[in-house]
Design a protein around this motif. Sequence first.
Motif, PDB file in Angstrom:
ATOM      1  N   GLY A  96       0.811  -1.209   0.000  1.00 34.73           N
ATOM      2  CA  GLY A  96       0.000   0.000   0.000  1.00 34.73           C
ATOM      3  C   GLY A  96       0.847   1.263   0.000  1.00 34.73           C
ATOM      4  O   GLY A  96       0.583   2.218  -0.735  1.00 34.73           O
ATOM      5  N   ALA A  97       1.895   1.258   0.837  1.00 33.20           N
ATOM      6  CA  ALA A  97       2.764   2.430   0.894  1.00 33.20           C
ATOM      7  C   ALA A  97       3.414   2.666  -0.466  1.00 33.20           C
ATOM      8  O   ALA A  97       3.494   3.800  -0.945  1.00 33.20           O
ATOM      9  CB  ALA A  97       3.841   2.238   1.962  1.00 33.20           C
TER      10      ALA A  97
ATOM     11  N   PHE B 120      -4.139   7.884   7.032  1.00 29.84           N
ATOM     12  CA  PHE B 120      -3.016   6.944   7.044  1.00 29.84           C
ATOM     13  C   PHE B 120      -2.701   6.539   5.611  1.00 29.84           C
ATOM     14  O   PHE B 120      -3.562   6.020   4.908  1.00 29.84           O
ATOM     15  CB  PHE B 120      -3.306   5.695   7.881  1.00 29.84           C
TER      16      PHE B 120
ATOM     17  N   GLU C 198      -8.705   9.016   1.987  1.00 32.53           N
ATOM     18  CA  GLU C 198      -9.384   7.726   2.130  1.00 32.53           C
ATOM     19  C   GLU C 198     -10.887   7.982   2.167  1.00 32.53           C
ATOM     20  O   GLU C 198     -11.319   8.964   2.759  1.00 32.53           O
ATOM     21  CB  GLU C 198      -8.976   7.058   3.447  1.00 32.53           C
TER      22      GLU C 198
ATOM     23  N   ASP D 131      -7.058   6.896  -1.845  1.00 29.42           N
ATOM     24  CA  ASP D 131      -6.305   5.782  -1.261  1.00 29.42           C
ATOM     25  C   ASP D 131      -7.305   4.708  -0.848  1.00 29.42           C
ATOM     26  O   ASP D 131      -7.963   4.815   0.178  1.00 29.42           O
ATOM     27  CB  ASP D 131      -5.495   6.295  -0.053  1.00 29.42           C
TER      28      ASP D 131
ATOM     29  N   GLN E 187      -7.145   0.141   1.929  1.00 29.10           N
ATOM     30  CA  GLN E 187      -7.928  -0.654   2.887  1.00 29.10           C
ATOM     31  C   GLN E 187      -9.382  -0.834   2.421  1.00 29.10           C
ATOM     32  O   GLN E 187      -9.963  -1.902   2.581  1.00 29.10           O
ATOM     33  CB  GLN E 187      -7.912   0.014   4.274  1.00 29.10           C
TER      34      GLN E 187
ATOM     35  N   LYS F  17      -4.014  -4.066  -0.078  1.00 23.68           N
ATOM     36  CA  LYS F  17      -4.347  -5.105   0.907  1.00 23.68           C
ATOM     37  C   LYS F  17      -5.055  -6.357   0.353  1.00 23.68           C
ATOM     38  O   LYS F  17      -4.471  -7.425   0.345  1.00 23.68           O
ATOM     39  CB  LYS F  17      -5.147  -4.496   2.055  1.00 23.68           C
TER      40      LYS F  17
HETATM   41  C1  LIG Z   1      -2.554  -0.286   5.204  1.00 25.79           C
HETATM   42  C2  LIG Z   1      -2.696   1.014   4.532  1.00 25.79           C
HETATM   43  C3  LIG Z   1      -1.633   1.596   3.833  1.00 25.79           C
HETATM   44  C4  LIG Z   1      -0.244   1.009   3.847  1.00 25.79           C
HETATM   45  O1  LIG Z   1      -0.197  -0.227   3.236  1.00 25.79           O
HETATM   46  P1  LIG Z   1       1.122  -1.148   3.439  1.00 25.79           P
HETATM   47  O2  LIG Z   1       0.834  -2.333   2.567  1.00 25.79           O
HETATM   48  O3  LIG Z   1       1.188  -1.500   4.886  1.00 25.79           O
HETATM   49  O4  LIG Z   1       2.273  -0.364   3.009  1.00 25.79           O
HETATM   50  C5  LIG Z   1      -1.868   2.778   3.153  1.00 25.79           C
HETATM   51  N1  LIG Z   1      -3.073   3.360   3.156  1.00 25.79           N
HETATM   52  C6  LIG Z   1      -4.124   2.828   3.814  1.00 25.79           C
HETATM   53  C7  LIG Z   1      -5.440   3.516   3.761  1.00 25.79           C
HETATM   54  C8  LIG Z   1      -3.968   1.651   4.542  1.00 25.79           C
HETATM   55  O5  LIG Z   1      -4.983   1.154   5.232  1.00 25.79           O
END
Ligand SMILES: *Cc1c(COP(=O)(O)O)cnc(C)c1O
Length: 397
Positions: A104-105, A137, A190, A223, A226, A252
């Motif tokens: 995700g990052a 996040f 998000e 984003d 999640q 994810k």
């Molecule tokens: C988990 C998450 C991330 C980061 O994902 P990673 O796979 O841990 O790098 C980024 N944005 C959101 C909204 C998340 O829930």
Amino acid sequence: MLNIKSAEEVFPVMSAYGRFPITVVKGKGSYVWDDEGKKYLDYTAGIAVLALGHVPDAVETVLKKQLDTLWHCSNLFHIASQEKLAAMLTDLSCCDQVFFCNSGAEANEGAIKLARRYAHLIKHKENGHIVTFDHSFHGRTMATLTATAQEKIQNGFGPLVPGFRYLPYNSEEAIQAIAEDPDCIAVMLEMVQGEGGVLPADETWVKALSKVCGEKGILLIVDEVQTGIGRTGTLFAYEQYGIEPDVVTVAKALGSGIPIGAVLAKKEVSQVFTPGTHGSTFGGNPFATAAGVATLEAFEKQNVLEQCSKNAASLTNKLNELKEKHPDAIQSVRGKGLLIGVATFAPAIDIVNQMREKHQVLILTAGKNVLRILPPLITNENEINYFINALDQVLGD
Ligand SMILES: *Cc1c(COP(=O)(O)O)cnc(C)c1O
């Protein structure tokens, strides 16, 4: 032999995580087993990764075949499963092209780079900034932790990356500020703030935000790391807001547990990634993208979005009944689909621990006073009833 310090001296894994005191060795569907053979109902789903549950048959079959065929191949060649997954994702979204990565990052990092390069090449704008929101996040790399407007995530990692501005989520004031900001090149948000406490974006606010971005030529990046791949009841959460983002990030749930991330974008934007501008050795790897294809095919064949909506309605109703029954314990039930937050008066971690110890049910927190409940989307009425009954008993104590 290597001279390794004994495990008693120094635990060999860095302590970046607080961990629950169980070792998970096996999983199937909504359940996991620990190394003592104890069975748990897993309503954490690997933090919203396991939409189809643990080791889903449909993906397992495909991966077993892939193990005998091809594991890795660099992006200097065409990769059939990567191209198939990209075609599926663009068919199912408002975007035209996909860049694959591993997390995700990394997907958000890619979206940030795409926005900056778009500003540079198409808008001829240098040193613009990206707006993100309080309690967001977006990840743990330097740029994404800077995008993450939470002091506890950034603390001690300075200097941060320049080019970000934070505004309040769900606030009219933020829209005004963006409208008056000539240096804003993109807005990233998000649809439901997951880590930040399970806070859904307000529909009217998102529509107004999307409108102002459109008028000002500001890119809208959603984003969906999640929320994406079914978690909220639609494949992407943005669909429920009646908007069309320019860029969407996912990760994810896309690979059912095999690491994969993706940046989706409209062609006007995606075209700025020309050969040599961005890359990732493992991104779009045959094994990971085969898992992605199998996951999306299983969504279709098993009507997973319908299952999610049905399970979400049932679970949310039952949680609201528990709120009526235990008004001293539960403040509110919120979220979207099967991304559910339960705000509690007592510390959420105490409830999480009792659920695990007394009832063998695994759930998470999102901040000090929020339980985060993330069942696999394919959970069922029996499992929901077991979970509700356990929570009822814990709250009663
Ligand atoms: C988990 C998450 C991330 C980061 O994902 P990673 O796979 O841990 O790098 C980024 N944005 C959101 C909204 C998340 O829930």
